[in-house]
Design an enzyme around this catalytic site. Structure first.
Site, short mmCIF file in Angstrom:
data_model
loop_
_atom_site.label_atom_id
_atom_site.label_comp_id
_atom_site.label_asym_id
_atom_site.label_seq_id
_atom_site.Cartn_x
_atom_site.Cartn_y
_atom_site.Cartn_z
N GLY A 199 45.89 82.50 59.20
CA GLY A 199 45.61 84.05 59.68
C GLY A 199 45.16 84.05 61.11
N GLY A 232 47.21 84.66 63.62
CA GLY A 232 48.32 85.48 64.18
C GLY A 232 49.52 84.68 64.76
CB SER A 233 51.46 81.98 63.51
OG SER A 233 51.68 82.32 61.85
CB SER A 234 53.91 86.83 62.60
OG SER A 234 53.74 86.23 61.40
CB ALA A 288 51.29 83.52 68.74
CG ASP A 312 48.09 90.93 65.27
OD1 ASP A 312 48.79 91.97 65.59
OD2 ASP A 312 48.68 90.38 64.16
#
Ligand code: MEV
Length: 323
Positions: free
Chosen positions: A109, A111-113, A115, A156
């Site tokens: 969680g 925030g890879s999406s 980033a 994010d």
């Protein structure tokens, strides 16, 4: 330019999650675990994506078919939608090869999406020589997030773009960097992957069923987030810790806590943390604890004993950059 390498940081929510979706402020910190994107132009009109961390190898789509964006595989949703939105906005149609590599698991969680979305948009602006400000990149990135998951405040994306610690208001209405260099946090992963959109919908249902009560919960989160902003700037750690605990109580009121997260939070407090709370949507993912030099190892071992995994991350990291 024919090839470019860009990276963007993950994030931790410090204060104000959920309330931020309703227009109240939050405070988010970029962390030193980064997502990396290598993008190059291709002569043939195709988008080829490699994202081995999420099981995507050699995914290929004709540029002309980008508009067909229903039922995309989960691992390419954000990336492909970002490319599509960029191409539509700037009227470009270039073949591309894109590879993503993550320094952190998409499970946490962090925030890879967001980033990935920010990195790929920055990479495209460099590759295609379209000069865009952070605010302009933010707009396309936020459009992308709303296209893919329907809900989200965009906090994010701000962390991935600007880095550091940010005081943020919905949709980028306010993006104010805060002077916070060092915040000794311990991060504990609950072992459960949270589904942010469904938690946002769950809170929305509670809000619709109990409008007055939940509004006052959001209002209290608003007040404590504004106080936290001052306490962070003053480095008033005991105040920050107190406010984290109060924020946690209010997240409990919103129904997003879990037994597992609660165990980690109480273990951290018992181990001497100045404050501890969920970071993010709740329902799983991570909790954070503010620690002193002496309590840090005790809190870490307490979290492990309570069944959590300690993740070594530091705030505050630089925003999106060329590698
Ligand atoms: C999730 O990490 C934070 C939420 O406030 C959702 C959002 O702001 O997009 C629950």
């Amino acid at each position: 330019m024919e090839k470019v390498k860009v990276s963007a940081p993950g994030k931790l929510m410090l204060f104000g999650e959920h309330a931020v979706v309703y227009g109240f402020p939050c405070i988010v910190a970029a962390v030193d675990q980064r997502m990396q994107v290598v993008a190059e132009t291709l002569a043939r009109p195709e988008i080829v994506i490699d994202a081995p961390d999420v099981g995507i190898i050699g995914y290929t789509k004709k540029v002309d078919l980008l508009k067909n964006s229903d039922n995309l595989p989960k691992g390419v949703q954000f990336l492909e939608t970002a490319v599509k939105n960029f191409f539509e906005k700037y009227q470009v149609k270039t073949g591309l090869k894109i590879k993503t590599t993550s320094k952190f698991s998409s499970q946490f969680g962090f925030g890879s999406s967001s980033a990935v979305t920010v990195s790929v948009l920055k990479a495209l602006s460099l590759l295609l020589e379209i000069k865009l400000s952070k605010k302009e990149l933010f707009k396309i990135a936020y459009r992308t997030v709303l296209d893919v998951q329907g809900v989200g405040s965009g906090f994010d994306l701000a962390a991935a773009l600007w880095g550091g610690v940010i005081y943020y208001v919905l949709g980028g209405k306010r993006i104010a960097p805060l002077e916070v260099k060092n915040l000794p946090l311990v991060v504990g992963y609950s072992g459960v992957k949270a589904d942010t959109p469904s938690l946002v919908y769950q809170v929305n249902q509670l809000y619709r069923d109990n409008r007055q009560v939940i509004k006052s919960v959001f209002k209290s989160i608003d007040i404590l987030t504004r106080q936290a902003k001052k306490a962070l700037i003053k480095k008033d750690f005991s105040k920050i810790g107190q406010l984290m605990d109060i924020n946690q109580g209010l997240l409990d009121a919103l129904g997003v806590n879990t037994l597992k997260l609660s165990r980690l939070i109480f273990a951290a407090r018992k181990g001497g943390a100045l404050g501890a709370k969920i970071s993010g949507a709740g329902g799983g993912d991570c909790m954070i604890a503010l620690v002193g030099r002496e309590s840090e190892p005790i809190v870490k071992s307490a979290i492990r004993k309570a069944g959590g995994k300690v993740i070594e991350v530091k705030i505050s990291a630089e925003g999106v950059r060329v590698e």
